[in-house]
Design an enzyme around this catalytic site. Structure first.
Site, PDB file in Angstrom:
ATOM      1  N   ARG A 176       0.773  -1.304  -0.105  1.00  0.00           N
ATOM      2  CA  ARG A 176       0.185   0.033   0.119  1.00  0.00           C
ATOM      3  C   ARG A 176       0.826   1.079  -0.150  1.00  0.00           C
ATOM      4  O   ARG A 176       0.811   2.306   0.647  1.00  0.00           O
ATOM      5  CB  ARG A 176      -0.992   0.102   1.252  1.00  0.00           C
ATOM      6  CG  ARG A 176      -1.877  -1.247   1.110  1.00  0.00           C
ATOM      7  CD  ARG A 176      -2.955  -1.065   0.050  1.00  0.00           C
ATOM      8  NE  ARG A 176      -3.677  -2.386   0.071  1.00  0.00           N
ATOM      9  CZ  ARG A 176      -3.422  -3.493  -0.712  1.00  0.00           C
ATOM     10  NH1 ARG A 176      -2.403  -3.817  -1.158  1.00  0.00           N
ATOM     11  NH2 ARG A 176      -4.244  -4.489  -0.618  1.00  0.00           N
ATOM     12  N   SER A 227     -11.260  -1.292   2.395  1.00  0.00           N
ATOM     13  CA  SER A 227     -10.823  -1.676   3.606  1.00  0.00           C
ATOM     14  C   SER A 227     -10.066  -0.528   4.462  1.00  0.00           C
ATOM     15  O   SER A 227      -9.474   0.274   3.982  1.00  0.00           O
ATOM     16  CB  SER A 227      -9.611  -2.593   3.240  1.00  0.00           C
ATOM     17  OG  SER A 227      -9.921  -3.779   2.933  1.00  0.00           O
ATOM     18  N   GLU A 297      -6.036   3.033   6.066  1.00  0.00           N
ATOM     19  CA  GLU A 297      -5.523   2.826   4.794  1.00  0.00           C
ATOM     20  C   GLU A 297      -6.335   3.875   4.254  1.00  0.00           C
ATOM     21  O   GLU A 297      -5.829   4.558   2.879  1.00  0.00           O
ATOM     22  CB  GLU A 297      -5.970   1.752   4.162  1.00  0.00           C
ATOM     23  CG  GLU A 297      -5.504   1.169   2.788  1.00  0.00           C
ATOM     24  CD  GLU A 297      -5.794  -0.232   2.343  1.00  0.00           C
ATOM     25  OE1 GLU A 297      -6.844  -0.358   1.458  1.00  0.00           O
ATOM     26  OE2 GLU A 297      -5.404  -1.053   3.166  1.00  0.00           O
TER      27      GLU A 297
END
Length: 307
Positions: A176, A227, A297
């Site tokens: 990420r 998420s 995130e």
């Protein structure tokens, strides 16, 4: 406000339509966010670069926005300009190489690759974002990541006022993460992905399998940013949150999804403040119960940071 008015005039001179006081909520998958002063949607790369150059010179706060699938905007709104990339979505395929503009959606890319009998983007089929955003955060799912397929990326550097090309290796992809995150002066214009030949029916079967898994396990029927937390090393965020008894925990209109605890959803009328408070409650609870500090995130923008 004078700088914003001057910027609006310059953008109009460039032939780039400008919209004033646009609510951000409809442009995010969370369906949350107050108005931004100006919003533009450059139709192609040339217009996008011209807009970025003009915004840089103006000194006005700006944000580059794709489909808003991984962002939370403030309820108060933002004083500045949003540059939406969604109109720049050309896709070209030559042999096993797929080159696309930053505004192309991952779903469009996956379908185009399947039609060309190219495998490697099946994982991206159900991710609700654009290529630019996916490269920015090295989006991934079901064992696949953008880092596995990106060969090169064309960027516009607003500080140097030049277009540069970086290899996949130079993008410094990790979980990420990409080199773009500490470099807000760089904006993705396009990227080339290297895929592999395969049977279109086999590719379609994998795409449908991944999509069905999403429907079965994720709360796709509610607005969310996907998420909410990054996967901590050696654990799963959703599992830790569930073990802390937070499934279904609610603050205002924001809820830890009863279907998948790794998702915070907008169950109706949620505000950005509701979501931020819920994120902090979840992080504090998991840290207390498991000694693990979850990292969001979702890109969270506050009115204070915007100004």
């Amino acid at each position: 406000m004078l700088a914003l008015q001057q910027l609006e005039n310059q953008l109009n001179t460039l032939g780039i339509p400008v919209h004033r006081d646009v609510a951000l909520a409809p442009y995010t998958t969370f369906h949350i966010g107050g108005p931004i002063t100006l919003m533009i949607e450059p139709p192609d790369e040339e217009a996008l670069v011209a807009a970025l150059r003009a915004v840089k010179k103006s000194g006005v706060f700006s944000l580059v926005l794709g489909r808003g699938s991984n962002v939370l905007f403030p309820d108060e709104g933002v004083e500045g300009v949003a540059i939406r990339t969604c109109a720049a979505r050309d896709i070209k395929i030559e042999d096993s190489l797929v080159t696309a503009a930053c505004g192309a959606t991952l779903a469009e890319l996956a379908r185009a690759a399947r039609q060309a009998a190219l495998s490697g983007l099946e994982f991206a089929h159900g991710i609700p974002g654009t290529l630019g955003g996916a490269i920015y955060m090295n989006a991934g799912a079901y064992g696949g990541e953008m880092s596995q397929v990106v060969r090169s990326v064309r960027l516009y550097d607003t500080d140097r006022d030049e277009i540069v090309t970086m290899s996949g290796e130079q993008m410094e992809f990790s979980y990420r993460h990409s080199i773009l995150q500490p470099h807000p002066e760089w904006t993705v214009l396009s990227a080339t992905m290297a895929l592999t030949q395969d049977d279109p029916e086999a590719i379609e079967a994998r795409m449908q399998d991944y999509m069905q898994r999403r429907r079965d396990k994720q709360p796709l029927e509610y607005p969310s940013a996907g998420s909410t937390f990054k996967r901590p090393e050696g654990a799963f965020a959703g599992q830790l949150i569930e073990q802390s008894g937070l499934k279904g925990y609610r603050i205002g209109g924001a809820i830890v999804s009863p279907k998948h605890a790794g998702f915070i959803i907008n169950a109706g009328g949620a505000t950005a403040l509701d979501v931020r408070r819920l994120i902090e409650h979840v992080r504090a609870t998991v840290l207390r119960d498991h000694g693990i500090e979850l990292e969001s995130e979702v890109q969270i923008l506050t009115a204070h940071l915007a100004k």
